[in-house]
Design an enzyme around this catalytic site. Structure first.
Site, short mmCIF file in Angstrom:
data_model
loop_
_atom_site.label_atom_id
_atom_site.label_comp_id
_atom_site.label_asym_id
_atom_site.label_seq_id
_atom_site.Cartn_x
_atom_site.Cartn_y
_atom_site.Cartn_z
N LYS A 1 45.25 47.70 41.74
CA LYS A 1 46.13 46.57 41.42
C LYS A 1 47.09 46.96 40.30
O LYS A 1 46.69 47.61 39.32
CB LYS A 1 45.30 45.36 40.97
CG LYS A 1 44.39 44.81 42.03
CD LYS A 1 43.52 43.70 41.47
CE LYS A 1 42.48 43.25 42.48
NZ LYS A 1 41.56 42.24 41.93
N ASP B 1 41.83 36.06 52.95
CA ASP B 1 40.49 36.32 52.44
C ASP B 1 39.90 34.96 52.06
O ASP B 1 40.46 34.26 51.22
CB ASP B 1 40.58 37.24 51.21
CG ASP B 1 39.22 37.55 50.60
OD1 ASP B 1 38.31 36.70 50.68
OD2 ASP B 1 39.06 38.63 50.01
N ASP C 1 34.52 38.25 55.68
CA ASP C 1 35.05 37.05 55.04
C ASP C 1 36.57 36.93 55.19
O ASP C 1 37.21 36.20 54.46
CB ASP C 1 34.68 37.02 53.55
CG ASP C 1 34.96 38.33 52.85
OD1 ASP C 1 35.58 39.22 53.46
OD2 ASP C 1 34.56 38.48 51.68
#
Length: 361
Positions: free
Chosen positions: A166, A224, A115
């Site tokens: 993250k 993405d 993707d």
């Protein structure tokens, strides 16, 4: 540098995801098969791999697995040899790579997330892997705001030193771009028969065991395509020539109208808009960064901005759709206003003026 066309390299593309963030479009088709600048999204990635001289590709499928083989067959139309391996239950990114091991014959295996829209030189990533002698090489891309991603710092030789989750204060702007080069022997080490995350388990485990994980860092085009916003922007970037793709050989511009489509001369198509096969766009309609799938109808005076209009859907006269996703064969009535992330499910009909964000004047 590794020789282009080296048969000792195979590619694996992971296309098993359900594409939940793009619903309702992915209710009928897997995300990599959604039309993107006139061809299924996956075609852009297949063409990039082919341009690097790699022709032996394994598709790791799961959700709606049969759709891929129905469209691409054995790959010969694209000059490729395609093999399909299907997961019967979700195995995660690492498990999906391990699951295709039986179809791998090459010593060097190039793995892509299915993707990602990218413009990186695939041959250069393979060259870094060969020159460094790494067990695994990761394509890393620099992004302006890395807080939404896990970060991957490297040392002065480009060797990966950590995999960080993250954080609001990332120590580097380098993120995992979803493209890896594996020694086949490393894939053999991934546990089989259970879900495994390549990002959370395989890569950190390799570092913990002192294995050589190399980074190939660049600032090439990367996106993405998982959300409607990114899908729309990626499609527009392809149309306008901002994102490169060997699958689009023709001239680039503000719009791409696929034959046969009926676009009224008084319609305005800008911002990288795509109008699909058999679609119709009426007089004074304004499409800005719109992705209009095959057979959809945009009635006169309608405005569609940064939105995806599904197969056979209809947008009524003087309706406004902004930052929305309209499902297949849905019908948005005249003078409706759908804004800020609105999603209309397939075959739903909204009556004239049935949804508005402003007073009817």
């Amino acid at each position: 540098m590794m020789n282009v066309g080296n048969p000792s390299v195979q590619a694996v593309i992971l296309v098993g995801g359900k594409g939940t963030r793009l619903r309702p479009l992915t209710l009928s088709a897997p995300k990599p098969m959604l039309p993107t600048a006139g061809v299924p999204f996956l075609t852009h990635l297949l063409s990039r791999i082919r341009a690097a001289g790699i022709t032996d590709i394994v598709l790791g499928t799961s959700f709606k697995a049969e759709v891929f083989e129905e469209h691409f067959g054995d790959g010969s139309d694209l000059g490729l040899s395609l093999t399909y391996v299907t997961e019967t239950e979700p195995l995660g990114t690492g498990g999906a790579i391990r699951n295709v091991l039986g179809a791998l014959t090459a010593d060097t295996v190039l793995v892509f997330n299915g993707d990602v829209l990218g413009g990186t030189d695939v041959s250069a990533v393979l060259g870094t892997h060969a020159d460094s002698g790494a067990d695994v090489t990761l394509h890393l891309v620099r992004v302006g705001d890395p807080r939404a991603f896990g970060c991957v710092p490297t040392d002065s030789t480009g060797r990966v030193t950590a995999f960080l989750e993250k954080t609001q204060d990332p120590p580097t702007d380098q993120i995992n771009a979803g493209c890896y080069v594996f020694k086949r022997s490393v894939i053999e080490e991934i546990p089989s028969g259970r879900p495994v995350s390549v990002e959370r388990e395989v890569f950190p485990g390799l570092l913990a065991r002192g294995r050589h994980v190399q980074g190939h860092v660049d600032a090439g085009y990367w996106r993405d395509m998982g959300t409607p916003e990114d899908f729309v922007r990626g499609s527009a970037d392809l149309v306008r020539g901002i994102a490169p793709s060997p699958a689009l050989p023709g001239p680039r511009g503000e719009s791409l109208v696929l034959d046969p489509a009926g676009v009224d001369p008084q319609a305005v198509l800008i911002g990288g808009t795509v109008v699909g096969h058999g679609a119709k766009v009426g007089a004074r309609a304004r499409l800005d960064g719109a992705v209009v799938f095959d057979g959809a109808i945009i009635e006169p005076g309608a405005v569609v901005e940064r939105s995806i209009i599904g197969f056979g859907a209809r947008i009524g006269s003087r309706a406004l759709v902004r930052d929305g996703v309209i499902g297949d064969r849905a019908d948005v009535g005249n003078r409706c206003e759908l804004l800020r992330g609105a999603r209309v499910w397939p075959q739903v009909a909204i009556p004239e003026g049935g949804i508005r964000f402003s007073t009817d004047v």
